[in-house]
Design an enzyme around this catalytic site. Sequence first.
Site, PDB file in Angstrom:
ATOM      1  N   HIS A  81       0.822  -1.208   0.000  1.00  0.00           N
ATOM      2  CA  HIS A  81       0.000   0.000   0.000  1.00  0.00           C
ATOM      3  C   HIS A  81       0.859   1.263   0.000  1.00  0.00           C
ATOM      4  O   HIS A  81       2.033   1.244   0.411  1.00  0.00           O
ATOM      5  CB  HIS A  81      -0.934  -0.002   1.213  1.00  0.00           C
ATOM      6  CG  HIS A  81      -2.079  -0.974   1.071  1.00  0.00           C
ATOM      7  ND1 HIS A  81      -3.041  -1.151   2.029  1.00  0.00           N
ATOM      8  CD2 HIS A  81      -2.402  -1.799   0.040  1.00  0.00           C
ATOM      9  CE1 HIS A  81      -3.926  -2.048   1.609  1.00  0.00           C
ATOM     10  NE2 HIS A  81      -3.552  -2.464   0.410  1.00  0.00           N
ATOM     11  N   GLU A  83       0.819   3.949   1.832  1.00  0.00           N
ATOM     12  CA  GLU A  83       1.300   4.418   3.140  1.00  0.00           C
ATOM     13  C   GLU A  83       2.530   3.621   3.570  1.00  0.00           C
ATOM     14  O   GLU A  83       3.515   4.189   4.060  1.00  0.00           O
ATOM     15  CB  GLU A  83       0.211   4.251   4.204  1.00  0.00           C
ATOM     16  CG  GLU A  83      -1.099   4.928   3.879  1.00  0.00           C
ATOM     17  CD  GLU A  83      -2.091   3.993   3.183  1.00  0.00           C
ATOM     18  OE1 GLU A  83      -1.711   3.322   2.198  1.00  0.00           O
ATOM     19  OE2 GLU A  83      -3.257   3.938   3.625  1.00  0.00           O
TER      20      GLU A  83
HETATM   21 ZN   LIG Z   1      -3.076  -0.176   3.748  1.00  0.00          ZN
END
Ligand SMILES: [Zn+2]
Length: 165
Positions: A81, A83
């Site tokens: 992901h 982040e």
């Molecule tokens: Zn995530």
Amino acid sequence: MEHVMKRRDYLTWEEYFMGIALLSAQRSKDPNTQVGACIVNGNNIILSTGYNGMPKGCSDDQLPWEREGGFEDTKYAYVCHAELNAILNSDGRSLADSILYVTCFPCNECAKAIIQAGIKKVIYLEDKYPDSEATKVSKKLLAMAQITLKKFSNPSFFADLSLYK
Ligand SMILES: [Zn+2]
């Protein structure tokens, strides 16, 4: 003599950093979901950026982008992901007390990494899946860790630029 005034319609810091998160999202090869993130310190200096994608050296032509199927056959088993990539891309710099700008509300897995990295505030553009288990657990963890959450205040700004719909 006429006095020259400074510009008044310059970007706010929040617009600037969310703009960079949105631009980072456009690097993603995911056909369905493009997420971008930007991590900033207290002096408004960018520490890192990231977007969702396959791990380094793992071919995004060979790994699946499917959303349905067996564990091995969907993207969920493989994709990092935005982040998490932004946290891992910080090149050893401390992220303590930093601010994460992200285009979509973090999942529970990213929430764990956000907490462990010492990020103190998350500013998100949208919360698409508020009723999902991942979002509920994420909110529980982020609240327990006393991380400040803020929804980006002016999403129509980016809609006007066609960067976001
Ligand atoms: Zn995530």
